[in-house]
Every structure is written in structure tokens, then in C-alpha cells.
Design an enzyme around this catalytic site. Structure first.
Site, short mmCIF file in Angstrom:
data_model
loop_
_atom_site.label_atom_id
_atom_site.label_comp_id
_atom_site.label_asym_id
_atom_site.label_seq_id
_atom_site.Cartn_x
_atom_site.Cartn_y
_atom_site.Cartn_z
N ASP A 406 -2.28 0.99 -3.04
CA ASP A 406 -0.95 1.34 -3.54
C ASP A 406 -1.16 2.07 -4.87
O ASP A 406 -1.56 1.46 -5.86
CB ASP A 406 -0.14 0.04 -3.72
CG ASP A 406 1.29 0.30 -4.15
OD1 ASP A 406 1.56 1.37 -4.73
OD2 ASP A 406 2.14 -0.58 -3.90
N HIS A 407 -0.85 3.34 -4.87
CA HIS A 407 -1.16 4.15 -6.05
C HIS A 407 -0.26 3.82 -7.24
O HIS A 407 -0.52 4.24 -8.36
CB HIS A 407 -1.04 5.64 -5.69
CG HIS A 407 -1.99 6.52 -6.47
ND1 HIS A 407 -2.63 6.11 -7.62
CD2 HIS A 407 -2.42 7.79 -6.26
CE1 HIS A 407 -3.38 7.09 -8.09
NE2 HIS A 407 -3.28 8.11 -7.27
N ARG A 408 0.79 3.03 -7.01
CA ARG A 408 1.61 2.61 -8.15
C ARG A 408 0.85 1.57 -8.98
O ARG A 408 1.13 1.38 -10.15
CB ARG A 408 2.92 1.98 -7.66
CG ARG A 408 3.84 2.94 -6.93
CD ARG A 408 4.99 2.20 -6.29
NE ARG A 408 4.53 1.21 -5.31
CZ ARG A 408 5.35 0.42 -4.63
NH1 ARG A 408 6.65 0.50 -4.83
NH2 ARG A 408 4.87 -0.44 -3.76
#
Ligand code: CAO
Length: 434
Positions: A406-408
Site C-alpha cells: 500500500d503506497h500510502r
């Protein structure tokens, strides 16, 4: 043993409410707080749960009957004379659409035990649906009050909930609004406009057979879709040199041939991931609004392919288990998964997941993150490859690793570090001691 009469308790100023649904039948074993009937007046409707558990001997109401306070609903046989211990069920035990309503106190006169019930909210606030539909909606995060019901008297059916989900996901003419990722509240998906789903008469092109999706496929499909749409996925691909590890695995299997324990690649992967998750705690976390919840435990799920679809049993405390324990436990859970016997508890609490397609094939793929986790490892089939050792090419057994994150929460550099570290562990487990 005692047989008690279940009567309708005080339901406010409502009388002559119609019985519109029978949720149990004689002979059923009823749990405390289980809904028995649904009643409806001209103002509202509600479900009436039993305050105590037991075996329903007789149901004294039929569909269409009119009931008021004191009407006899049925006879319940309790194991231990529970009639003297009638307690109204807690609000939390009641289905979501009416959760803001307080349960009325049960009538404590004996031997007649009143049913626990709920104060009635106005009709507009009530979603008319059976417990299984409510459960289904809760699993998918669907707000029932927004779902139009197509059943008799506007009842919401399973299909209504499915259609609602489809409508939200595929709405063509306006921005989709769904609840926010990793926290409460709602989020607009940024004006994403999608074309409507193609409607094709396939029979125009040849013979077809229509098969309904299995229950697991429907549930996992909706979850996968949500996770794919709402989590900004990136996948880091790497390879681990497992030449020595595979030799060890084969040796261990020979040594333990008599015990029946099969040391699988999955068991080694679980162990290596647990070590990597301890080293990189942000991978062992969940996003909750603006907070990252870092877990102090390491529970890892593994995707299991079953005849009815994909399920993800979870192994608890992987970091403190031995390889043989992990091998035995994964084999037992995978067998249970195939037999459709996993309990909900065995599929909950995961921090990270592994999807191993090594036994099937492939070189790389993009596994979908299992929300609210923030990463998943996909593994494909290992293959002998020529690897340059500085002076010559050497045949080495290479295992493809595909880490979706999850790039967040995780940036590309962290993912590359995690995957590289994982590959180094698989190449030489002694690194776990460092
Ligand atoms: N490379 C090469 N061979 C591999 C391998 C790999 N990475 N992983 C396993 N194998 C081989 C094993 O050696 C074994 O071969 P033998 O039968 O000759 O001994 C065979 O594949 C089966 O392996 P296994 O018994 O170790 O089982 P497994 O751990 O690979 O798989 C399970 C167990 C439950 C994970 C698997 O059956 C499964 O369901 N996988 C599906 C996962 C899935 O569907 N993922 C997609 C999800 S979408 O994101």
C-alpha cells in the site's frame, strides 16, 4: 428442564402489529439474543429476539397474525430453568439498522418470560431485511438504509445488496462515493467515471451455460474489488536464491519421512516473512484514518485455493513457531479450507498475507492486498537459472517474489529493502540471527 412461555413485551404504543417473518421453527435450538420473528405495524417494523436460549417447542404465531404486548409467541424449553434469569440482550447484539434503539427491559414475571425487544424507530430509519441479509451487508460494508428493497413490502434481499454494490462500483454517470479507506467516514473516488458494465447477449454467439457464483466467490470478489480500487498498489518483484534452502528442505523431508511432517516452501516463507515483519514493522501494520496501527504480534494469512474459491486462513504468532509447527498447521488449515470447514476466527486477525502459486506455476503476478493489511507477498514457481557469480554463470534455483504494498503506508525504497532482506533470508536463514 423448564418450558417457558415467550410473550411479546411492551412495544410502546403499538398494538396489532403484523407478524411478517418467522425466523425460527419448532425444534430449532435458539441462542439467547437470536431473532425469532419480525413484526410490523403501520409505523415501523422490528425483529424480536429471544432473551434466553433453549429449544423451541412450539411457535404459536403464524405469518399475518396480529400481536400486541403479552401475545404468546411460542414455548421454549430451557436446559436449566433459565426462565428465572431472563436478561434483555445488549444493543450490540441487534442488527445495525436499528442499533440506535435501546432494548426494553424483559418482563421478569415467571414462569412467563417476555421476549427481549427494541424500541421502534420511525419507519424511514428502518431497513427491512432478514438477519442473513444484514450480516451479508455488514460483511461488505453496505449501509442497508441506502439499499432499495425489492422484496414483499420493500424487504431488502441478498440480490438488492449485491446490486447496490455493483451500482456503486460501476456507476457511470456520477462520481462513486464509498466509505473511506483505512478509517471511518466517506470518500469520493475523485470523480472516477466508469462505463457501464457491458450487457451482452452471449447466446447470440454460441451456446452458454450460466453458473451462479459460489458464496465464497461473491464475498471474496467484493472484498478483492474494494481492495483493488481503494488501495494504491505497487508491486516490487525480486528473486531469492533458494538453492541451499531447497536442498535443506529435501533433506529435512527425508529425515522426517516417518513423522509425516512435510516441510513445505510455504512454511519457510512464513518463517522468513515473520522475521522480515519484525525488522520492518510498518509492513506489520494497518491504516486507520490518519494513524498507522503497528501490531506487536505476527499473524500471517496464506491464500488457499478451494473448489469454492479463495480463502485466507491465518496462522497466529508465526514468529514464535517452529518450522514443523508451521508446516503441520498450514497443512491442517489448507485441508479445512478445502473442506469448507474453516471457522471465521481462523480467517481473522492477519497482519500480512502470502499467496503462493509455486505449486501451480507462473513467473510473477500482482497479488491484491488483503485489507486492512498493507502488504502481501506473492510467490511463483522456482526455476533453475544461470546466475553470474562474478566469474562464471552458475545454475541456481531462483524463487520469484512479488511484494504488493500500500503506497500510502510504504514507499518504494522500503518495499525494495523488505524484499531484498526477505530474499537474503531465504538464501541463507542464518541471517535471521543477525
Ligand atoms: N516453486 C516450485 N515448486 C513449488 C513451489 C515453488 N515456489 N511451491 C510449492 N511447490 C511444489 C512443491 O514442491 C510440491 O511439489 P511435490 O508435490 O512434487 O512435492 C507442490 O508444489 C505442492 O506444494 P505444497 O504441498 O508445498 O503446497 P504449497 O505450500 O505450495 O501450497 C497452498 C499450499 C494451500 C498454499 C496451495 O495449495 C494453494 O492453495 N495455493 C493457491 C494460492 C492462490 O490461489 N493464490 C492466488 C490468490 S490471488 O491473489
Amino acid at each position: 428442564m423448564a418450558v417457558i412461555e415467550l410473550t411479546v413485551p411492551d412495544i410502546g404504543d403499538v398494538s396489532d402489529a403484523a407478524v411478517i417473518e418467522l425466523l425460527v421453527k419448532p425444534g430449532d435450538t435458539i441462542k439467547a439474543e437470536q431473532s425469532l420473528i419480525t413484526i410490523e405495524s403501520d409505523k415501523a417494523s422490528m425483529e424480536v429476539p429471544s432473551a434466553v436460549g433453549g429449544v423451541l417447542k412450539e411457535l404459536r404465531v403464524r405469518l399475518g397474525d396480529k400481536v400486541s404486548k403479552g401475545s404468546l409467541v411460542g414455548l421454549l424449553e430451557t436446559a436449566d430453568g433459565a426462565a428465572t434469569e431472563v436478561v434483555a440482550p445488549p444493543v450490540a447484539a441487534t442488527p445495525a439498522p436499528v442499533a440506535d434503539a435501546a432494548p426494553a427491559a424483559a418482563d421478569r414475571t415467571h414462569p412467563t418470560a417476555a421476549l427481549a425487544t427494541l424500541a421502534m424507530p420511525p419507519l424511514s430509519a428502518v431497513s427491512h431485511a432478514s438477519p442473513s441479509v444484514r450480516r451479508f451487508a455488514r460483511e461488505l460494508g453496505v449501509p442497508l438504509q441506502k439499499v432499495p428493497g425489492s422484496g414483499p413490502k420493500g424487504r431488502i434481499t441478498h440480490v438488492d445488496v449485491q446490486n447496490f454494490v455493483k451500482g456503486v462500483m460501476a456507476r457511470a454517470d456520477q462520481p462513486a462515493a464509498v466509505s473511506a479507506g483505512g478509517g471511518a467516514g466517506s470518500a469520493d473516488l475523485g470523480g472516477m467515471t466508469l462505463l457501464p458494465w457491458p450487457s451482452v447477449d452471449f447466446t447470440k454467439f454460441g451456446a452458454v451455460e450460466r453458473q451462479p457464483l459460489s458464496r465464497i466467490k461473491k464475498i471474496s470478489g467484493a472484498n478483492l474489488h474494494r481492495n483493488w480500487v481503494r488501495i494504491p498498489h505497487v508491486t516490487n518483484h525480486d528473486e531469492a536464491d533458494i538453492t541451499e534452502l531447497e536442498a535443506l528442505r529435501v533433506k529435512l523431508n527425508e529425515e522426517h519421512a516417518k513423522t509425516g511432517t512435510k516441510f513445505t516452501m510455504l512454511a519457510f516463507l512464513l518463517k522468513a516473512c515473520a522475521v522480515a515483519l519484525r525488522k520492518f514493522p510498518q509492513f506489520n501494520a494497518s491504516l486507520d484514518g490518519d494513524d498507522l496501527v503497528l501490531k506487536q504480534y505476527v499473524h500471517i494469512g496464506f491464500a488457499a485455493d478451494t473448489p469454492n474459491g479463495l480463502v485466507v486462513p491465518v496462522i497466529r504468532d508465526v514468529d514464535s513457531k517452529s518450522l514443523s509447527q508451521l508446516a503441520t498447521e498450514t497443512a491442517a488449515l489448507a485441508a479445512k479450507a478445502r473442506d469448507g470447514k474453516l471457522s471465521p476466527g481462523e480467517m481473522q486477525g492477519g497482519c500480512f498475507s502470502i499467496s503462493s502459486l509455486g505449486g501451480f506455476g507462473g513467473t510473477t503476478f500482482t497479488p491484491i492486498i488483503n485489507a486492512p493489511e498493507v502488504a502481501i507477498l506473492g510467490v511463483c514457481r522456482s526455476a533453475m537459472k544461470p546466475v553470474w557469480n562474478g566469474s562464471a554463470f552458475e545454475p541456481r534455483l531462483m524463487l520469484p517474489l512479488s511484494l504488493s504494498y500500500d503506497h500510502r503506508v510504504i514507499d518504494g525504497a522500503s518495499a525494495a529493502r523488505f524484499n531484498t532482506y526477505l530474499a537474503s533470508l531465504l538464501a541463507d536463514f542464518r541471517r535471521a540471527l543477525v
